[in-house]
Design a protein around this motif. Structure first.
Motif, PDB file in Angstrom:
ATOM      1  N   LYS A 117       0.898  -1.268  -0.022  1.00  0.00           N
ATOM      2  CA  LYS A 117      -0.201  -0.156  -0.182  1.00  0.00           C
ATOM      3  C   LYS A 117       0.893   1.272  -0.013  1.00  0.00           C
ATOM      4  CE  LYS A 117      -3.752  -2.334   2.583  1.00  0.00           C
ATOM      5  NZ  LYS A 117      -4.729  -2.639   3.663  1.00  0.00           N
ATOM      6  N   LYS A 118       1.992   1.290   0.566  1.00  0.00           N
ATOM      7  CA  LYS A 118       2.891   2.492   0.476  1.00  0.00           C
ATOM      8  C   LYS A 118       4.343   1.811   0.458  1.00  0.00           C
ATOM      9  CE  LYS A 118       0.095   5.436   3.566  1.00  0.00           C
ATOM     10  NZ  LYS A 118      -0.267   6.303   2.554  1.00  0.00           N
ATOM     11  N   ILE A 119       5.368   2.789  -0.033  1.00  0.00           N
ATOM     12  CA  ILE A 119       6.482   2.308  -0.397  1.00  0.00           C
ATOM     13  C   ILE A 119       7.515   3.352   0.327  1.00  0.00           C
ATOM     14  CG2 ILE A 119       8.383   2.256  -1.991  1.00  0.00           C
ATOM     15  CD1 ILE A 119       6.283   2.151  -4.245  1.00  0.00           C
ATOM     16  N   LEU A 120       8.562   2.451   1.114  1.00  0.00           N
ATOM     17  CA  LEU A 120       9.408   3.442   2.107  1.00  0.00           C
ATOM     18  C   LEU A 120      10.634   3.191   1.270  1.00  0.00           C
ATOM     19  CD1 LEU A 120      10.877   4.806   4.521  1.00  0.00           C
ATOM     20  CD2 LEU A 120      10.560   2.734   5.774  1.00  0.00           C
ATOM     21  N   ILE A 121      11.313   4.300   0.805  1.00  0.00           N
ATOM     22  CA  ILE A 121      12.651   4.148   0.123  1.00  0.00           C
ATOM     23  C   ILE A 121      13.834   4.555   0.995  1.00  0.00           C
ATOM     24  CG2 ILE A 121      14.005   4.807  -1.817  1.00  0.00           C
ATOM     25  CD1 ILE A 121      11.231   5.817  -3.048  1.00  0.00           C
ATOM     26  N   THR A 122      14.659   3.904   1.224  1.00  0.00           N
ATOM     27  CA  THR A 122      15.746   4.081   2.108  1.00  0.00           C
ATOM     28  C   THR A 122      17.086   4.267   1.701  1.00  0.00           C
ATOM     29  OG1 THR A 122      16.874   3.400   4.316  1.00  0.00           O
ATOM     30  CG2 THR A 122      15.712   1.826   3.083  1.00  0.00           C
ATOM     31  N   GLY A 123      17.905   5.180   1.758  1.00  0.00           N
ATOM     32  CA  GLY A 123      19.358   5.450   1.106  1.00  0.00           C
ATOM     33  C   GLY A 123      19.606   6.826   1.024  1.00  0.00           C
ATOM     34  N   GLY A 124      20.772   7.292   1.238  1.00  0.00           N
ATOM     35  CA  GLY A 124      21.360   8.532   1.143  1.00  0.00           C
ATOM     36  C   GLY A 124      22.373   8.808  -0.061  1.00  0.00           C
ATOM     37  N   GLN A 125      23.532   9.001  -0.001  1.00  0.00           N
ATOM     38  CA  GLN A 125      24.342   9.295  -1.000  1.00  0.00           C
ATOM     39  C   GLN A 125      25.497   8.479  -0.942  1.00  0.00           C
ATOM     40  OE1 GLN A 125      24.972  13.525   0.258  1.00  0.00           O
ATOM     41  NE2 GLN A 125      24.399  14.201  -1.914  1.00  0.00           N
ATOM     42  N   GLY A 126      25.620   7.746  -0.128  1.00  0.00           N
ATOM     43  CA  GLY A 126      26.813   6.672  -0.490  1.00  0.00           C
ATOM     44  C   GLY A 126      28.127   7.181  -0.049  1.00  0.00           C
ATOM     45  N   LEU A 127      29.239   6.918  -0.896  1.00  0.00           N
ATOM     46  CA  LEU A 127      30.502   7.334  -0.649  1.00  0.00           C
ATOM     47  C   LEU A 127      30.907   8.338  -1.717  1.00  0.00           C
ATOM     48  CD1 LEU A 127      33.475   6.724   0.445  1.00  0.00           C
ATOM     49  CD2 LEU A 127      33.817   5.107  -1.105  1.00  0.00           C
ATOM     50  N   ASN A 128      31.264   9.672  -1.297  1.00  0.00           N
ATOM     51  CA  ASN A 128      31.953  10.544  -2.249  1.00  0.00           C
ATOM     52  C   ASN A 128      30.939  10.677  -3.571  1.00  0.00           C
ATOM     53  OD1 ASN A 128      33.936  11.203  -0.503  1.00  0.00           O
ATOM     54  ND2 ASN A 128      35.327   9.454  -1.328  1.00  0.00           N
ATOM     55  N   PRO A 129      29.569  11.191  -3.336  1.00  0.00           N
ATOM     56  CA  PRO A 129      29.016  11.519  -4.555  1.00  0.00           C
ATOM     57  C   PRO A 129      29.380  12.767  -5.248  1.00  0.00           C
ATOM     58  CG  PRO A 129      27.890  12.073  -2.418  1.00  0.00           C
ATOM     59  CD  PRO A 129      28.914  11.584  -2.156  1.00  0.00           C
ATOM     60  N   ALA A 130      29.067  12.882  -6.468  1.00  0.00           N
ATOM     61  CA  ALA A 130      29.339  13.960  -7.337  1.00  0.00           C
ATOM     62  C   ALA A 130      28.431  14.983  -7.454  1.00  0.00           C
ATOM     63  CB  ALA A 130      29.813  13.503  -9.017  1.00  0.00           C
ATOM     64  N   ASN A 131      27.265  14.811  -6.788  1.00  0.00           N
ATOM     65  CA  ASN A 131      26.122  15.758  -6.891  1.00  0.00           C
ATOM     66  C   ASN A 131      25.395  15.547  -5.664  1.00  0.00           C
ATOM     67  OD1 ASN A 131      23.440  14.298  -7.429  1.00  0.00           O
ATOM     68  ND2 ASN A 131      24.918  13.432  -8.903  1.00  0.00           N
ATOM     69  N   PRO A 132      24.574  16.653  -5.304  1.00  0.00           N
ATOM     70  CA  PRO A 132      23.803  16.764  -3.938  1.00  0.00           C
ATOM     71  C   PRO A 132      22.685  15.763  -3.717  1.00  0.00           C
ATOM     72  CG  PRO A 132      23.242  18.537  -5.187  1.00  0.00           C
ATOM     73  CD  PRO A 132      24.437  18.044  -5.751  1.00  0.00           C
ATOM     74  N   ASN A 133      22.055  15.366  -4.686  1.00  0.00           N
ATOM     75  CA  ASN A 133      21.042  14.403  -4.960  1.00  0.00           C
ATOM     76  C   ASN A 133      21.283  13.083  -3.581  1.00  0.00           C
ATOM     77  OD1 ASN A 133      19.545  15.811  -6.811  1.00  0.00           O
ATOM     78  ND2 ASN A 133      20.784  14.628  -8.521  1.00  0.00           N
ATOM     79  N   THR A 134      20.166  12.689  -3.100  1.00  0.00           N
ATOM     80  CA  THR A 134      20.013  11.460  -2.607  1.00  0.00           C
ATOM     81  C   THR A 134      19.160  10.604  -3.194  1.00  0.00           C
ATOM     82  OG1 THR A 134      17.919  12.079  -1.369  1.00  0.00           O
ATOM     83  CG2 THR A 134      20.020  12.641  -0.343  1.00  0.00           C
ATOM     84  N   GLU A 135      19.997   9.263  -3.210  1.00  0.00           N
ATOM     85  CA  GLU A 135      18.953   8.110  -3.947  1.00  0.00           C
ATOM     86  C   GLU A 135      17.611   7.938  -3.727  1.00  0.00           C
ATOM     87  OE1 GLU A 135      21.086   4.527  -5.683  1.00  0.00           O
ATOM     88  OE2 GLU A 135      22.102   4.888  -3.859  1.00  0.00           O
ATOM     89  N   ALA A 136      17.288   8.193  -2.346  1.00  0.00           N
ATOM     90  CA  ALA A 136      15.866   8.071  -2.119  1.00  0.00           C
ATOM     91  C   ALA A 136      15.100   8.870  -2.691  1.00  0.00           C
ATOM     92  CB  ALA A 136      15.585   8.200  -0.584  1.00  0.00           C
ATOM     93  N   GLU A 137      15.459  10.076  -2.691  1.00  0.00           N
ATOM     94  CA  GLU A 137      14.795  11.234  -3.485  1.00  0.00           C
ATOM     95  C   GLU A 137      14.705  10.875  -5.028  1.00  0.00           C
ATOM     96  OE1 GLU A 137      17.167  14.370  -2.018  1.00  0.00           O
ATOM     97  OE2 GLU A 137      15.757  14.899  -0.136  1.00  0.00           O
ATOM     98  N   LEU A 138      15.665  10.538  -5.526  1.00  0.00           N
ATOM     99  CA  LEU A 138      15.737  10.351  -6.885  1.00  0.00           C
ATOM    100  C   LEU A 138      14.783   9.160  -7.357  1.00  0.00           C
ATOM    101  CD1 LEU A 138      19.514  10.436  -7.676  1.00  0.00           C
ATOM    102  CD2 LEU A 138      17.693  11.948  -8.812  1.00  0.00           C
ATOM    103  N   LEU A 139      14.698   8.202  -6.415  1.00  0.00           N
ATOM    104  CA  LEU A 139      13.649   7.167  -6.766  1.00  0.00           C
ATOM    105  C   LEU A 139      12.276   7.541  -6.504  1.00  0.00           C
ATOM    106  CD1 LEU A 139      15.436   3.735  -5.452  1.00  0.00           C
ATOM    107  CD2 LEU A 139      15.488   4.734  -7.755  1.00  0.00           C
TER     108      LEU A 139
END
Length: 256
Positions: A117-139
């Motif tokens: 019924k709902k989706i929880l996406i968990t995850g930040g930026q990991g190791l030394n990303p090249a941009n300020p996006n977080t994976e959870a927000e991208l997904l």
């Protein structure tokens, strides 16, 4: 600190690192009796780790079987672990996927089928990303574009490793008022599922598993599979070694 240390230890134990150490050491000590043995050992390991059949057998034995959609019960929340986008390519109007995109696409399918019924996406930026996006927000952006209502997508954008995925997901579930006595559906890559399940169990979050993103194939006895060296086979062994090391370290420090 733990994140960087685990990454460094994984690098030291990777098959290609070991092969290079043997080959370079053997060449450097080629005038010694054991120099040739070191080089020979490196060559043998290179042939073994680049064998497609052996790599597939090992990965297939490690990955849990996939589950049919129509056999699943319904869940309040499906928890999606990130690690599937290219954060080293900066864009703000799209999501660049790496291997593992079906963590997201299968979650969308589960939602559309009414299995979650709902989706929880968990995850930040990991190791030394090249941009300020977080994976959870991208997904989340990707899933909204597929037609999933934004209010049905929960985001946890801070986790840097699997343990934090579990701990921070638990915090979100509590904040949103979900009963932790129920089972949630854990969605991540098949090779990563044992460690993920262990972390969520340790955190006190009950989960059923839904493995996706398979590296192994159905077993084939063909000439290329049996005899042709393939760099992707070395990559598969790297994934396995890294996961085995990760599970060992997590067990030692009490994360699982």
């Amino acid at each position: 600190m733990f994140f960087y240390l685990s990454q460094f230890l994984s690098f030291l134990a990777m098959p290609m690192t070991i092969i290079l150490i043997l080959l370079i050491s053997g060449f450097w000590l080629r005038k010694k009796k054991y120099g040739k043995k070191l080089m020979g050992s490196g060559i043998i390991l290179l042939l073994l780790f680049s064998n497609q059949f052996l790599a597939n057998v090992a990965m297939k034995a490690w990955e849990p079987d996939f589950k049919a959609f129509d056999k699943l019960p319904e869940y309040e929340v499906g928890i999606v672990l990130t690690g599937v986008t290219n954060l080293n390519k900066t864009a703000y109007d799209r999501t660049f996927f790496n291997k593992g995109a079906d963590r997201a696409t299968h979650a969308v399918q589960l939602y559309k089928l009414g299995k979650i019924k709902k989706i929880l996406i968990t995850g930040g930026q990991g190791l030394n990303p090249a941009n300020p996006n977080t994976e959870a927000e991208l997904l989340r952006g990707f899933m909204v574009m597929t037609g999933i209502p934004e209010q049905d997508i929960l985001v946890e954008p801070a986790a840097k490793n699997t343990r934090e995925n579990a701990l921070f997901s638990k915090e979100i579930l509590i904040q949103k008022g979900f009963n932790l006595d129920q089972n949630f559906l854990l969605i991540t890559s098949a090779f990563h599922m044992p460690r993920s399940k262990g972390c969520f169990d340790k955190a006190g979050v009950l989960t059923d598993t839904f493995p996706v993103d398979y590296y192994s194939e159905d077993t084939r006895f063909s000439i290329p599979q049996l005899l042709q060296p393939d760099p992707y086979s070395i990559f598969m062994w790297h994934k396995l070694f890294k996961e085995w090391i990760g599970i060992t370290v997590y067990w030692v420090v009490g994360y699982i």
